[in-house]
Each structure stands twice: as structure tokens, then as C-alpha cells.
Design an enzyme around this catalytic site. Structure first.
Site, short mmCIF file in Angstrom:
data_model
loop_
_atom_site.label_atom_id
_atom_site.label_comp_id
_atom_site.label_asym_id
_atom_site.label_seq_id
_atom_site.Cartn_x
_atom_site.Cartn_y
_atom_site.Cartn_z
CE LYS A 104 -61.61 21.05 -19.85
NZ LYS A 104 -62.85 20.83 -20.60
CE LYS B 39 -65.11 20.19 -8.15
NZ LYS B 39 -65.06 20.75 -9.48
CE LYS C 182 -64.59 14.11 -15.97
NZ LYS C 182 -65.86 14.12 -16.66
#
Ligand code: TRP
Length: 337
Positions: free
Chosen positions: A119, A201, A204
Site C-alpha cells: 500500500k 487474482k 477491484k
């Protein structure tokens, strides 16, 4: 039924962030299982809005997404009478325990967390303390409720381990205070990959939204996305993730959305063309999601009901959480009248 040694049901805790859209991967991996677990466990489900603000959120959207997630939980069959269903920021004990646990957590171990590193790279302009402290708040969530089990996917495993480390550290420094939570590795049925890049994977934040199916996509969008899904060379509909990642991903999706085994699905489509197969998968997904969306919309129109659910949930959660917090405050020497 999962019974603890004292004869009560085991306590299960999980939370989802009210950020934008959940994908069908999130649905299959998490929320869809929550309803199934509520009979066997004493379930506590939170909406983690305090975690959500570790990346910048638009206030109106955060408020909207909070109610949308609450309605979605209930539409998926989570019974607010059976479970403790609440909004994290309504229970101040989370912030309070997180502060105490901060003093039992080392800067170095937080800097090494995989999600923090990912992140930080993604939000390089906003590497705030909350982002680094995220796992400590998550530890507080779990430990406040004396949680026995936490259903976890791979991405949250490291957070659960650090929760156990922090809890053990506190217990050793004082006396047994926190239950050490175990991971519950639910058979999720499948790991769902991107429709256009089936080796990756489904996420979003993927660059191409056409490879990602969101739980609030309408029927047309769902069917369209499945029609465009990449398949593989050859014509056989067979589960073989190495040689046929596209077809195998579609088979897993079909299997989890219909509840049939992968083998049954292969048989059902033997001799069938890719086009017809992809349409059938899209239809199975839409058939499952559309009724949930309809129920979610019905609930969202009844704001009074949702507010009542949140109020009851907050009271129930706070009563449980404050017991643990009081113990902690006493042990660390916070003066009480
Ligand atoms: N970090 C979790 C996620 O993004 C959400 C979460 C917050 C959570 N607190 C939790 C999950 C406690 C399990 C237990 O998926």
C-alpha cells in the site's frame, strides 16, 4: 457446532472495509461464508470504516458505502439478531485498545508487513501512520471480543499472526488477558481470477474493469463480462489450471455459484462450445447476485431499520468490548475512581 472447552459456542470475528465495490472474489471468499458460519459460531461481523480511512475516502461515499455494505451483509443472509453486526467507529474501545497495543508493537515489525509495503508503494503520496498501524487496529478488533477464530484468506494471514504475537506479548507481560485467535481456513471453493488475465487474482483495482465482476454489476454487465472472458486454445471444457487457466477459472466460478462440484460442471458442459459455456457461467452468477441486489435495494430504502440494526449492534458490541478494555486498563495501571 463449534464449542469451546467451557461449553459455549466459539467466538468468530470478521470485518470488511466499506470501500468501493466488492468483487465476486470478495463475495465468495468472505461474505458468502459469513451467513453459513452464523449457526455454528457466536459471530461478530464489523464494518471496518476506521481501517478504510487509512487511504483517503470521500466522506459522502464512505457514508453511502457503509450502509450499502450493511444492507449487503443482511441481503446475503446474515441475521442481525443472531450475530453481532456493527460499525467499527461506533465502538470507541477499538481506538482505545489499539493505542495500548501500539506500545506492545515494534516499528520494525510493522514496516515489514507485506500489505504495508504494497500500500505504501501504491499510495506513495500518503504513507500515513494509520496505514502502518493498520494491523494493530485489526489486532484490537479481534482481541477485544476474546475471539477464538478468524476466517482468513491468504492476504490476511500475516495480520492474524501479528495479532497472536501482540496478544501473547501482553499476556506474558501481565497475566492471561486475551484469547489467542486461530485462523479458520474456510473451504472457499475457489480462488477467483481475472476474466481477462486468468493467471492473476480478480482484484477491484485491476487496470481493466472488464476482467472484474462486481457484486453490484447488473445482469447485462455480468453477462457481457463473461462473454468476453478469455478462454484457452483447444475446445475442451476441462479443469486444468496449468494448461487451461481461463476455462478452469470459469469452471470454478460456475461451481461455487451453483454449488455443483467441478466434476459435475465438466460433465454438464462436455461437448459444449466456449460461447455457450461462457453464457451459462454469466447466467449462473447473475441468477445468484440479482436477488441479493434486489433485497439490498429494498433494505437501503428502509433507513430506519438499518439505523436500528446499527444501534443494537453497537450496544451489543460495546458491552462485550468494554469488558476486555476494562481488564486491560486495570492491568496496565490506569487509575480508576
Ligand atoms: N483488514 C481486513 C480486510 O481488508 C478487514 C478487517 C478489519 C478484518 N479488521 C478485521 C478482518 C478483523 C478480520 C478480522 O479484509
Amino acid at each position: 457446532m463449534e464449542i469451546a472447552s467451557e461449553g459455549r459456542k466459539k467466538i468468530l470475528y470478521s470485518a470488511v472495509q466499506p470501500t468501493n465495490n466488492l468483487t465476486i472474489g470478495n463475495y465468495i471468499g468472505a461474505v458468502n461464508n459469513f451467513a453459513a458460519l452464523q449457526n455454528d459460531y457466536d459471530c461478530i461481523y464489523a464494518i471496518a470504516n476506521m481501517h478504510a480511512i487509512t487511504v483517503r475516502q470521500e466522506p459522502a461515499a464512505l457514508r453511502r458505502n457503509t450502509l450499502a455494505l450493511l444492507a449487503f451483509y443482511i441481503a446475503c443472509g446474515i441475521d442481525p439478531e443472531k450475530c453481532t453486526l456493527y460499525l467499527q467507529s461506533h465502538v470507541s474501545a477499538h481506538a482505545e485498545l489499539a493505542w495500548v497495543l501500539n506500545t506492545f508493537t515494534y516499528v520494525g515489525e510493522m514496516e515489514r508487513m507485506t500489505q504495508f509495503k504494497d500500500k505504501s508503494a501504491k499510495h506513495a503520496d500518503n504513507i500515513n501512520m494509520g496505514l502502518m498501524d493498520y494491523p494493530v487496529l485489526m489486532a484490537a478488533d479481534i482481541l477485544l471480543y476474546q475471539t477464538d477464530v478468524v476466517p482468513v484468506g491468504v492476504d490476511q494471514r500475516q495480520h492474524l499472526e501479528i495479532t497472536r504475537d501482540i496478544a501473547a506479548r501482553f499476556n506474558n507481560a501481565y497475566s492471561p488477558t486475551f484469547t489467542l485467535p486461530e485462523g479458520l481456513y474456510v473451504k472457499v471453493g475457489a480462488k477467483i481470477n481475472d476474466l481477462l488475465d486468468p493467471l492473476k487474482k480478480m482484484s477491484k483495482s485491476s487496470e481493466n474493469p472488464n476482467g472484474v465482476v462486481f457484486v453490484n454489476d447488473d445482469r447485462d454487465a455480468i453477462i457481457k463480462k463473461f462473454k468476453r472472458a478469455v478462454t484457452d486454445s483447444g475446445a475442451e471444457i476441462k479443469y486444468d489450471p496449468a494448461a487451461k487457466p481461463g476455462v478452469s477459472n470459469l469452471l470454478s466460478i460456475y461451481s461455487v455459484f451453483t454449488g455443483k462440484s467441478v466434476e459435475e460442471c465438466e460433465n454438464e458442459f462436455s461437448g459444449c462450445g466456449y460461447g455457450q459455456f461462457k453464457l451459462a457461467v454469466g447466467e449462473a452468477v447473475a441468477d445468484k447476485l440479482i436477488p441479493i441486489q434486489t433485497e439490498q435495494a429494498r433494505l437501503l430504502a428502509d433507513k430506519q431499520y438499518l439505523d436500528d440494526v446499527l444501534k443494537t449492534g453497537a450496544e451489543r458490541a460495546a458491552a462485550r468490548a468494554n469488558k476486555t478494555l476494562a481488564k486491560v486498563y486495570k492491568k496496565i495501571g490506569f487509575y480508576r475512581f
